[in-house]
Scaffold this motif. Sequence first.
Motif, PDB file in Angstrom:
ATOM      1  N   PRO A 165      30.456  36.223  31.786  1.00 21.57           N
ATOM      2  CA  PRO A 165      31.397  35.239  32.315  1.00 21.57           C
ATOM      3  C   PRO A 165      31.379  35.255  33.846  1.00 21.57           C
ATOM      4  N   PRO A 166      31.728  34.145  34.507  1.00 21.82           N
ATOM      5  CA  PRO A 166      32.193  32.903  33.882  1.00 21.82           C
ATOM      6  C   PRO A 166      31.075  31.998  33.373  1.00 21.82           C
ATOM      7  N   ARG A 167      29.845  32.066  33.974  1.00 22.39           N
ATOM      8  CA  ARG A 167      28.761  31.194  33.504  1.00 22.39           C
ATOM      9  C   ARG A 167      27.423  31.673  34.064  1.00 22.39           C
ATOM     10  N   TRP A 168      27.219  32.992  34.119  1.00 23.47           N
ATOM     11  CA  TRP A 168      26.082  33.560  34.818  1.00 23.47           C
ATOM     12  C   TRP A 168      25.147  34.280  33.855  1.00 23.47           C
ATOM     13  N   VAL A 169      23.928  34.522  34.321  1.00 22.61           N
ATOM     14  CA  VAL A 169      22.970  35.387  33.638  1.00 22.61           C
ATOM     15  C   VAL A 169      22.414  36.367  34.664  1.00 22.61           C
ATOM     16  N   PHE A 170      22.445  37.653  34.329  1.00 16.02           N
ATOM     17  CA  PHE A 170      21.893  38.691  35.186  1.00 16.02           C
ATOM     18  C   PHE A 170      20.616  39.234  34.544  1.00 16.02           C
ATOM     19  N   HIS A 214      37.452  36.457  50.103  1.00 16.94           N
ATOM     20  CA  HIS A 214      38.459  36.919  51.068  1.00 16.94           C
ATOM     21  C   HIS A 214      39.344  38.015  50.479  1.00 16.94           C
ATOM     22  N   ASP A 215      39.430  38.079  49.157  1.00 17.56           N
ATOM     23  CA  ASP A 215      40.362  39.024  48.522  1.00 17.56           C
ATOM     24  C   ASP A 215      39.602  39.840  47.479  1.00 17.56           C
ATOM     25  N   HIS A 216      38.629  40.637  47.951  1.00 17.72           N
ATOM     26  CA  HIS A 216      37.760  41.326  47.012  1.00 17.72           C
ATOM     27  C   HIS A 216      38.483  42.392  46.205  1.00 17.72           C
ATOM     28  N   ASN A 217      39.627  42.872  46.669  1.00 14.72           N
ATOM     29  CA  ASN A 217      40.352  43.904  45.937  1.00 14.72           C
ATOM     30  C   ASN A 217      41.036  43.367  44.687  1.00 14.72           C
ATOM     31  N   GLN A 218      41.251  42.055  44.620  1.00 18.89           N
ATOM     32  CA  GLN A 218      41.893  41.451  43.462  1.00 18.89           C
ATOM     33  C   GLN A 218      41.031  40.316  42.920  1.00 18.89           C
ATOM     34  N   ASN A 219      39.745  40.564  42.835  1.00 18.88           N
ATOM     35  CA  ASN A 219      38.808  39.502  42.491  1.00 18.88           C
ATOM     36  C   ASN A 219      37.940  39.954  41.327  1.00 18.88           C
ATOM     37  N   ASP A 220      38.176  39.380  40.135  1.00 24.38           N
ATOM     38  CA  ASP A 220      37.407  39.808  38.982  1.00 24.38           C
ATOM     39  C   ASP A 220      35.965  39.324  39.032  1.00 24.38           C
ATOM     40  N   LEU A 221      35.652  38.319  39.856  1.00 22.63           N
ATOM     41  CA  LEU A 221      34.275  37.856  39.975  1.00 22.63           C
ATOM     42  C   LEU A 221      33.403  38.864  40.717  1.00 22.63           C
ATOM     43  N   LEU A 222      34.023  39.702  41.539  1.00 24.21           N
ATOM     44  CA  LEU A 222      33.288  40.747  42.239  1.00 24.21           C
ATOM     45  C   LEU A 222      33.344  42.078  41.509  1.00 24.21           C
ATOM     46  N   ALA A 223      33.967  42.105  40.341  1.00 23.56           N
ATOM     47  CA  ALA A 223      34.056  43.350  39.572  1.00 23.56           C
ATOM     48  C   ALA A 223      32.698  43.772  39.029  1.00 23.56           C
ATOM     49  N   TYR A 224      31.706  42.896  39.077  1.00 18.39           N
ATOM     50  CA  TYR A 224      30.359  43.270  38.670  1.00 18.39           C
ATOM     51  C   TYR A 224      29.693  44.197  39.685  1.00 18.39           C
ATOM     52  N   LEU A 225      30.309  44.385  40.850  1.00 19.25           N
ATOM     53  CA  LEU A 225      29.767  45.249  41.890  1.00 19.25           C
ATOM     54  C   LEU A 225      30.541  46.563  41.946  1.00 19.25           C
ATOM     55  N   LEU A 226      29.842  47.649  42.185  1.00 20.73           N
ATOM     56  CA  LEU A 226      30.528  48.929  42.376  1.00 20.73           C
ATOM     57  C   LEU A 226      31.333  48.927  43.657  1.00 20.73           C
ATOM     58  N   ASP A 227      30.857  48.192  44.672  1.00 22.68           N
ATOM     59  CA  ASP A 227      31.583  48.047  45.933  1.00 22.68           C
ATOM     60  C   ASP A 227      31.868  46.569  46.175  1.00 22.68           C
ATOM     61  N   PRO A 228      33.020  46.061  45.742  1.00 23.75           N
ATOM     62  CA  PRO A 228      33.331  44.639  45.911  1.00 23.75           C
ATOM     63  C   PRO A 228      33.456  44.212  47.372  1.00 23.75           C
ATOM     64  N   GLY A 229      33.608  45.151  48.285  1.00 26.42           N
ATOM     65  CA  GLY A 229      33.745  44.802  49.701  1.00 26.42           C
ATOM     66  C   GLY A 229      32.449  44.794  50.467  1.00 26.42           C
ATOM     67  N   VAL A 230      31.319  44.807  49.757  1.00 22.45           N
ATOM     68  CA  VAL A 230      30.025  44.962  50.413  1.00 22.45           C
ATOM     69  C   VAL A 230      29.676  43.790  51.330  1.00 22.45           C
ATOM     70  N   PHE A 231      30.263  42.607  51.089  1.00 24.36           N
ATOM     71  CA  PHE A 231      29.906  41.439  51.881  1.00 24.36           C
ATOM     72  C   PHE A 231      30.671  41.342  53.198  1.00 24.36           C
ATOM     73  N   GLY A 232      31.641  42.192  53.402  1.00 26.75           N
ATOM     74  CA  GLY A 232      32.290  42.307  54.700  1.00 26.75           C
ATOM     75  C   GLY A 232      32.884  41.023  55.236  1.00 26.75           C
ATOM     76  N   PHE A 233      33.630  40.297  54.394  1.00 24.24           N
ATOM     77  CA  PHE A 233      34.263  39.060  54.858  1.00 24.24           C
ATOM     78  C   PHE A 233      35.214  39.342  56.016  1.00 24.24           C
ATOM     79  N   GLU A 234      35.115  38.522  57.110  1.00 23.60           N
ATOM     80  CA  GLU A 234      36.024  38.659  58.238  1.00 23.60           C
ATOM     81  C   GLU A 234      36.007  37.381  59.067  1.00 23.60           C
ATOM     82  N   ASN A 235      37.199  36.791  59.231  1.00 26.52           N
ATOM     83  CA  ASN A 235      37.363  35.616  60.095  1.00 26.52           C
ATOM     84  C   ASN A 235      36.397  34.487  59.745  1.00 26.52           C
TER      85      ASN A 235
END
Length: 383
Positions: A12-17, A317-338
């Motif tokens: 889910p939601p509509r991906w293939v890995f 922007h909200d990787h700590n509460q983002n189930d789409l990034l739960a596929y990553l061990l480190d959801p903050g890897v993309f370093g979103f800022e400003n």
Amino acid sequence: MEIIDYELFEVPPRWVFLKLETDTGLVGWGEPIVEGHARTTITAVEEIIDNYLLGKDPLEIERHWQAMYRGRHFRGGPILMSSMAGVDQALWDIKGKHYGAPVYDLLGGRARDRILTYQWIGGDTPEEMREAAETAVNNGYTTLKMAANSQIRRIDSPEVVEEITNRLAGVRDEVGNNINIAVDFRGRVTKGMAKWVASKLDPYDPMFYEEPVLPEHFDVLPRIESHTKTPLASGERLYSRWEFQQTLANSQVDIIQPDPSHAGGITEVKKIADAAEAADIAVALHCALGPIAFASCLHIAVATPNAFVQSQNLDIHDHNQNDLLAYLLDPGVFGFENGYVDAPDAPGLGIDIDESFVREQADTQFDWQNPIWYHDDGSIAEW
């Protein structure tokens, strides 16, 4: 080193890995998917790997790309190119890990430190659009993207055009003039309506118009361009450098939007982007998929001088509460800022997949399909 095994996971939601394994223990991940055609794409990937890639050296990426593309009589199109794209991403992930370098270093190194990203804003009414825009700006985004319209008839009424105009006018009023707003026509507007809609939206200073018409009608883009001051963008439904060739040669758009999960992967999209640079055409890589596809985009974008903004569908922007990034061990890897994101600097694609979570989600039963829209008279509308 050789490829010895692989696994595919529909999640889910509509991906293939895709997980690609080597005899040295190195593993590469890719994201091969045509949204709404997951099972068809999975079968195409299986045919590519079973009939060609197993036993091959994963480092020979260009040779493999040419073999996957030219090795069969029939080629191109969304299914085959998207299948190749996911395999290509996984090969680059392995190659980066083998050499201990992020993919962008293997593409020539950084052309920038970070890339601007935009947030999709939705809503059925101008009020809902305004609220979504306010939330996005409060979350740090300086660039937004919105749909111009939902259903629209081949030739529609002034009332409908006014409704479209009010959507953008409300967002512009909400965020002011220091925020960029891209407007996506999504190929829903016919060539008979596109110039009318574009001219009505122009006073609200959009960043660009995306897919003002479908690719099969690119011949009318000069007519649309003559009715607007706004840059035109397209390309998410073009799948190879050959399909982009006429668009670039004739400067049919100001911005191209190839998708590294649809247009042949990292190998092909970097070539398309380089050709666009020679034509003085900007690049905004398309990405409406998951974190592997997004990471692939970022590595291309930071290594591409004419890339200027990156799409995303992850609400990062909200990787700590983002189930789409739960596929990553480190959801903050993309370093979103400003309003900007970084390309991960670890070897390969630079992301660590939470394989146990992937397997858990792959066990869920789902089959994503987009809705089919109908006009009031029962005819099919563009989705």
